[in-house]
Enzyme design. Sequence first.
Site, PDB file in Angstrom:
ATOM      1  N   TYR A 199       0.816  -1.214   0.000  1.00 58.12           N
ATOM      2  CA  TYR A 199       0.000   0.000   0.000  1.00 58.12           C
ATOM      3  C   TYR A 199       0.851   1.265   0.000  1.00 58.12           C
ATOM      4  O   TYR A 199       0.528   2.253  -0.646  1.00 58.12           O
ATOM      5  CB  TYR A 199      -0.880   0.043   1.251  1.00 58.12           C
ATOM      6  CG  TYR A 199      -2.104  -0.827   1.212  1.00 58.12           C
ATOM      7  CD1 TYR A 199      -3.115  -0.612   0.276  1.00 58.12           C
ATOM      8  CD2 TYR A 199      -2.285  -1.843   2.139  1.00 58.12           C
ATOM      9  CE1 TYR A 199      -4.258  -1.398   0.247  1.00 58.12           C
ATOM     10  CE2 TYR A 199      -3.417  -2.636   2.124  1.00 58.12           C
ATOM     11  CZ  TYR A 199      -4.407  -2.408   1.181  1.00 58.12           C
ATOM     12  OH  TYR A 199      -5.530  -3.182   1.167  1.00 58.12           O
ATOM     13  N   SER A 229      -1.687  -5.662  -7.278  1.00 54.56           N
ATOM     14  CA  SER A 229      -1.817  -4.652  -6.233  1.00 54.56           C
ATOM     15  C   SER A 229      -2.484  -5.254  -5.006  1.00 54.56           C
ATOM     16  O   SER A 229      -3.230  -6.241  -5.093  1.00 54.56           O
ATOM     17  CB  SER A 229      -2.660  -3.473  -6.730  1.00 54.56           C
ATOM     18  OG  SER A 229      -4.048  -3.774  -6.670  1.00 54.56           O
ATOM     19  N   ASP A 230      -2.208  -4.674  -3.850  1.00 59.21           N
ATOM     20  CA  ASP A 230      -3.050  -4.949  -2.701  1.00 59.21           C
ATOM     21  C   ASP A 230      -4.413  -4.318  -2.973  1.00 59.21           C
ATOM     22  O   ASP A 230      -4.569  -3.517  -3.901  1.00 59.21           O
ATOM     23  CB  ASP A 230      -2.407  -4.389  -1.426  1.00 59.21           C
ATOM     24  CG  ASP A 230      -2.816  -5.171  -0.181  1.00 59.21           C
ATOM     25  OD1 ASP A 230      -3.904  -5.798  -0.193  1.00 59.21           O
ATOM     26  OD2 ASP A 230      -2.062  -5.171   0.799  1.00 59.21           O
ATOM     27  N   TRP A 231      -5.401  -4.652  -2.165  1.00 53.80           N
ATOM     28  CA  TRP A 231      -6.764  -4.235  -2.448  1.00 53.80           C
ATOM     29  C   TRP A 231      -6.917  -2.719  -2.259  1.00 53.80           C
ATOM     30  O   TRP A 231      -6.654  -2.188  -1.188  1.00 53.80           O
ATOM     31  CB  TRP A 231      -7.730  -5.007  -1.558  1.00 53.80           C
ATOM     32  CG  TRP A 231      -8.134  -6.353  -2.086  1.00 53.80           C
ATOM     33  CD1 TRP A 231      -9.411  -6.862  -2.075  1.00 53.80           C
ATOM     34  CD2 TRP A 231      -7.327  -7.371  -2.699  1.00 53.80           C
ATOM     35  NE1 TRP A 231      -9.436  -8.120  -2.665  1.00 53.80           N
ATOM     36  CE2 TRP A 231      -8.161  -8.458  -3.056  1.00 53.80           C
ATOM     37  CE3 TRP A 231      -5.978  -7.465  -3.018  1.00 53.80           C
ATOM     38  CZ2 TRP A 231      -7.699  -9.607  -3.687  1.00 53.80           C
ATOM     39  CZ3 TRP A 231      -5.506  -8.609  -3.640  1.00 53.80           C
ATOM     40  CH2 TRP A 231      -6.364  -9.651  -3.963  1.00 53.80           C
ATOM     41  N   ALA A 233      -5.027  -0.476  -3.637  1.00 56.13           N
ATOM     42  CA  ALA A 233      -3.694   0.120  -3.492  1.00 56.13           C
ATOM     43  C   ALA A 233      -3.200   0.776  -4.771  1.00 56.13           C
ATOM     44  O   ALA A 233      -2.093   1.295  -4.787  1.00 56.13           O
ATOM     45  CB  ALA A 233      -2.685  -0.927  -3.039  1.00 56.13           C
TER      46      ALA A 233
END
Length: 832
Positions: A199, A229-231, A233
Amino acid sequence: MGSASEPVDFVSLLPQLTLEEKCTLLSGKDFSTAEGVTRLGIPHVRVADSVSGIRPAGIEAEMTTASFPNTACYGATWDADLLGRLGEELARQARLKSAQVVLGPTINIHRDPRAGRNFECFSEDPLLSGQLAGAIVKGVQRQGVAACPKHFVCNDSETLRHYYDVRESIDGRTLREIYMAAWQHLLRTASPEGIMTAYNKVDGLFCSEHRPLMQVLRREWGFSGLTMSDWFAVHSTVASVKAGQDLEMPFPVFRGQKLVQAVKNGDVSEDEINERVEKMLKLRDQTRACHSEGVETSVVDESTNRIARELASGGMVLLKNENDALPIDPFRCRVALIGEAAQQPVFTGGGSASCIPQYRHSPRDILDKKIAGGVKYAAGVRTRRIIPVADSALLSAKNGNHGVDIAYFNDGDIEPFLHEHSVKATVWMLGAFKPGMRCPGGRLEMTTALQPRSTGDHTLAVRCTGAFTLEVDGDIVLTGAARYISTEQFIFNHTLLESRVQVPMTAGKHYNIRLNMQGPERMMQGEPTPYAATLCFEEYHAEDAAINEAVAVAQQADLAIIYAGRDEQYESEGFDLEDIRMPENQTRMIQRVAAASKKTILVLHCGNPIDTSAFIDSVDSVLLAHFPGQEGAQAAADILIGALNPSGRLATTWWNVLEDCPSYEHFPAKKLEDGSVAISYSEGLRVGYRCPGADDAAKAPRWPFGHGLSYTTFEYSQLRVRLLSQQQQISVSVNVKNTGSVEGKEVVQVYICPPSQTKVWRPRRELKGFDKVLIAPGEVLTVELGLDPKIACSYWDEGEKAWRLEPGVYGVELGGRTAEFTVVEEVIWNHV
């Protein structure tokens, strides 16, 4: 598209994709799925958390799964072979959940013991983290399932993790030798199909659009998989694609039609899109064997249970053992068992690494069968951070069934547009609202009749996103304003929504409860809008009386076993700890019980180190049980009665007090005067055991990195070190003898010490190799390890932007033995 006998090569379909379809493949479909292209038979990809248990699809899914220990427990095993077997089992579990990608393992560093997600990471040491993570990745991918380690890089804190900037150069020693080094060790060990970016920012750029970081990953280190990507992010359309971010999750916020338009505007070339899409198609090819539309299921299997039990026991660390307290003779002692966790077992930390176990074996039930005379039990104090959801058995809806009635109103309407009966006293929506609901605006009304079992000043609480009033028999007892919090805080940090009030109630009497909540007045931008209302209830608990009961039970026994520590309410994704001391009520209970007991054994559940100063001198033994999964109670019992010899070793330093930790003054992230959010790595390389204080007797930690006791003893001899083949390998061998009377596993830890004359400050010693071996009583085992001198001896030269192997005399420390070897030639290098 190939014949029936020739499976489709998905990468070959790239020329047939339209621009819109290509952009579709570069975003998620929902929280659990990456989008496919039906027209060409390109399947969607199901991704699943985590290496502690493969979760079913959907945030609210309640299906059980095989629950393994937390990753910090894996780190404490120091057992790459065992973790390779875990990886293979995780792949099997992923197939049961129709998943093609396992999101993990997490290899961020245990920088500070307050980090909420440390339980989900291996260690403070990059080599141990990377090599153990690599073992899991290889095991997962041997079975045709992809692994996606996370989070690249510096996601070592949860506070303001979406925004904070790690103001360190990626070509600085701190990042290269600690935080990025874990990823190098991983990539030396395994070739993951994916890597999830973090993030946070690094040196001013979000990781999802950090081109220099991506170039290190792909060009310097040769990573050829996809980046995910992270959620939520991803923060840009163009920059993230140009940096090399392949997949935006969980659904298109900055991509989708925005990305299509960016290509048409000339801001992104279609060649750049093709490069990203090719990674997504390659993933389908690599996971071809596990693509299916099967129904998710959970299967209890004894072979799975054995691995879960072996992992739990292999990572449990005997921290202290005096007065022959352990192991217990199950035929000759009366045992007092104390603590809520002895009856309601702890399994996991909180957040995306949590799961619902397939079964719940309590320590009380297991020990009652293993101890010949059984156990006497006292629950002691409560261990909780939030008030639990009201027990449905105490609630009566209008139809006479257990639960609550819920009515939903749109703004301006007198009559509700929807009536519901719910067994659970909770409403939980994230972006997807009830049919007919108009948002923003509207309200809900939850009603029920509550019948407490006891008389006292009981606690009512609500967790609401909107402004609310809570009524008891027509009287307003609690009000609250709307809470606008991020999606992740809504999911993970429930205390931010909770308000409480004490209400005197009489046992058996019905109380009419009405909760009115206003819906959101505005919608969230860039992420789904949370909408929730939960009624919580807890009956009065006299803690002094509970402690007195525990003391009385302990006084009648030969020894007391106290189960204490933390659970998923304290250690979780989404927030950091404020302190590392035990909750005050648990500390009081331990002190009182230990003072009354002949012998006291403390079983600690935690993912992070705990400040044990207030009670450590009062107890005889301490067993660190971590968050041990569904077989944890059985594994701990086996160690307590001596059926199994403890073999875990700490993968993280346990400082005496928080203030001793090198990062104490620099954690967590802070908002600055200009509105930015930053976190400082001012301790530099002095992380954990690398800190000079770790070797200072006056400031020595409570328990050092690598510490762990056994029921047997080991003796090291004949340490031999040679530099072979023109400095291409360091050969280390040592004899290890089991000098005790029981079989045991020893962790052989090899540390390299730099030359006395060096151009830069270097830690006194660093872990550069390890092995875990099983040795019978009286047996002598020769353990041999081969190390690459460049990897074992180099430091990062910021001026050269490369690794430097200095000539000089290096030391080797192993099991209390020391030796030396000489590097003659200097080498400058930079690759994985």
